[in-house]
Design an enzyme around this catalytic site. Structure first.
Site, PDB file in Angstrom:
ATOM      1  N   ASP A  68      75.751  90.537  42.346  1.00 55.38           N
ATOM      2  CA  ASP A  68      75.519  91.872  42.869  1.00 55.38           C
ATOM      3  C   ASP A  68      76.874  92.558  42.946  1.00 55.38           C
ATOM      4  O   ASP A  68      77.878  92.030  42.456  1.00 55.38           O
ATOM      5  CB  ASP A  68      74.791  91.830  44.219  1.00 55.38           C
ATOM      6  CG  ASP A  68      75.629  91.255  45.347  1.00 55.38           C
ATOM      7  OD1 ASP A  68      76.781  90.811  45.110  1.00 55.38           O
ATOM      8  OD2 ASP A  68      75.131  91.249  46.491  1.00 55.38           O
ATOM      9  N   CYS A  95      77.076  86.433  45.014  1.00 55.80           N
ATOM     10  CA  CYS A  95      76.903  87.598  45.887  1.00 55.80           C
ATOM     11  C   CYS A  95      77.838  87.405  47.074  1.00 55.80           C
ATOM     12  O   CYS A  95      78.631  86.465  47.095  1.00 55.80           O
ATOM     13  CB  CYS A  95      75.445  87.811  46.298  1.00 55.80           C
ATOM     14  SG  CYS A  95      74.730  86.627  47.438  1.00 55.80           S
ATOM     15  N   THR A 126      77.640  86.360  50.271  1.00 55.25           N
ATOM     16  CA  THR A 126      77.588  85.045  50.931  1.00 55.25           C
ATOM     17  C   THR A 126      77.130  83.948  49.981  1.00 55.25           C
ATOM     18  O   THR A 126      77.242  82.772  50.305  1.00 55.25           O
ATOM     19  CB  THR A 126      76.606  85.057  52.121  1.00 55.25           C
ATOM     20  OG1 THR A 126      75.280  85.272  51.623  1.00 55.25           O
ATOM     21  CG2 THR A 126      76.993  86.096  53.151  1.00 55.25           C
ATOM     22  N   HIS A 140      74.547  64.464  42.189  1.00 56.02           N
ATOM     23  CA  HIS A 140      73.357  64.003  42.905  1.00 56.02           C
ATOM     24  C   HIS A 140      72.136  64.902  42.723  1.00 56.02           C
ATOM     25  O   HIS A 140      71.006  64.419  42.807  1.00 56.02           O
ATOM     26  CB  HIS A 140      73.651  63.879  44.400  1.00 56.02           C
ATOM     27  CG  HIS A 140      74.535  62.725  44.726  1.00 56.02           C
ATOM     28  ND1 HIS A 140      74.707  62.280  46.011  1.00 56.02           N
ATOM     29  CD2 HIS A 140      75.304  61.920  43.945  1.00 56.02           C
ATOM     30  CE1 HIS A 140      75.547  61.243  46.010  1.00 56.02           C
ATOM     31  NE2 HIS A 140      75.921  61.022  44.757  1.00 56.02           N
ATOM     32  N   HIS A 198      68.675  59.401  42.162  1.00 57.18           N
ATOM     33  CA  HIS A 198      68.689  60.864  42.257  1.00 57.18           C
ATOM     34  C   HIS A 198      67.651  61.487  41.323  1.00 57.18           C
ATOM     35  O   HIS A 198      67.083  62.533  41.643  1.00 57.18           O
ATOM     36  CB  HIS A 198      70.087  61.398  41.953  1.00 57.18           C
ATOM     37  CG  HIS A 198      71.146  60.795  42.803  1.00 57.18           C
ATOM     38  ND1 HIS A 198      71.208  60.992  44.161  1.00 57.18           N
ATOM     39  CD2 HIS A 198      72.174  59.973  42.491  1.00 57.18           C
ATOM     40  CE1 HIS A 198      72.240  60.326  44.658  1.00 57.18           C
ATOM     41  NE2 HIS A 198      72.828  59.695  43.660  1.00 57.18           N
TER      42      HIS A 198
END
Length: 143
Positions: A8, A65, A67, A98, A133
């Protein structure tokens, strides 16, 4: 490797820096937007990137973005996406080894450009370990 990008407006500058960084290392990149610092909505760019990964048009993605949360959440609504929000090199390593993450989520407001480069390097250097995994990864898609 062909890498897709989405951001963004808050992630735009870091996206440009990471694109240039990877191009200089020989990666092929495809930018799904945004294309300026003008306010925009991250889902408009996250969804096309996710679809391109699912279709095999790009092998991995980087989504950015402010955060990293919103764009990563959006990416993870797609069944073929395993997006991991990473603000540290160790998280990027484990996301690949993992969780077989195919999208790196970066929080533009919380990592420096130098740290972002180190995170990106580790994300592309680490290999999925498989084994126990793999069983867990196979349980992620909603059927």
């Amino acid at each position: 490797m062909k890498v897709g990008f989405a951001s963004d407006h808050a992630g735009y500058q870091l996206k440009l820096a990471v694109i240039e960084y990877l191009k200089n290392k020989g990666y092929e990149v495809k930018d799904f937007g945004c294309y300026s610092t003008e306010s925009c909505d991250y889902p408009d760019f996250a969804h096309p990137l996710a679809l391109a990964i699912e279709a095999g048009e790009v092998e991995r993605g980087i989504a950015i973005c402010s955060t990293g949360n919103g764009i990563t959440m959006t990416m993870n609504h797609h069944q073929g996406i395993r997006a991991a929000l990473c603000w540290d090199v160790v998280l990027a390593d484990f996301a690949r080894r993992h969780n077989n993450a195919n999208v790196l989520g970066l929080p533009a407001n919380y990592v420096s450009q130098e740290l972002a480069f180190r995170i990106v390097d580790q994300f592309f250097a680490a290999e999925f370990e498989g084994g126990r995994h793999e069983r867990r990864i196979n349980k992620i898609p909603v059927k």
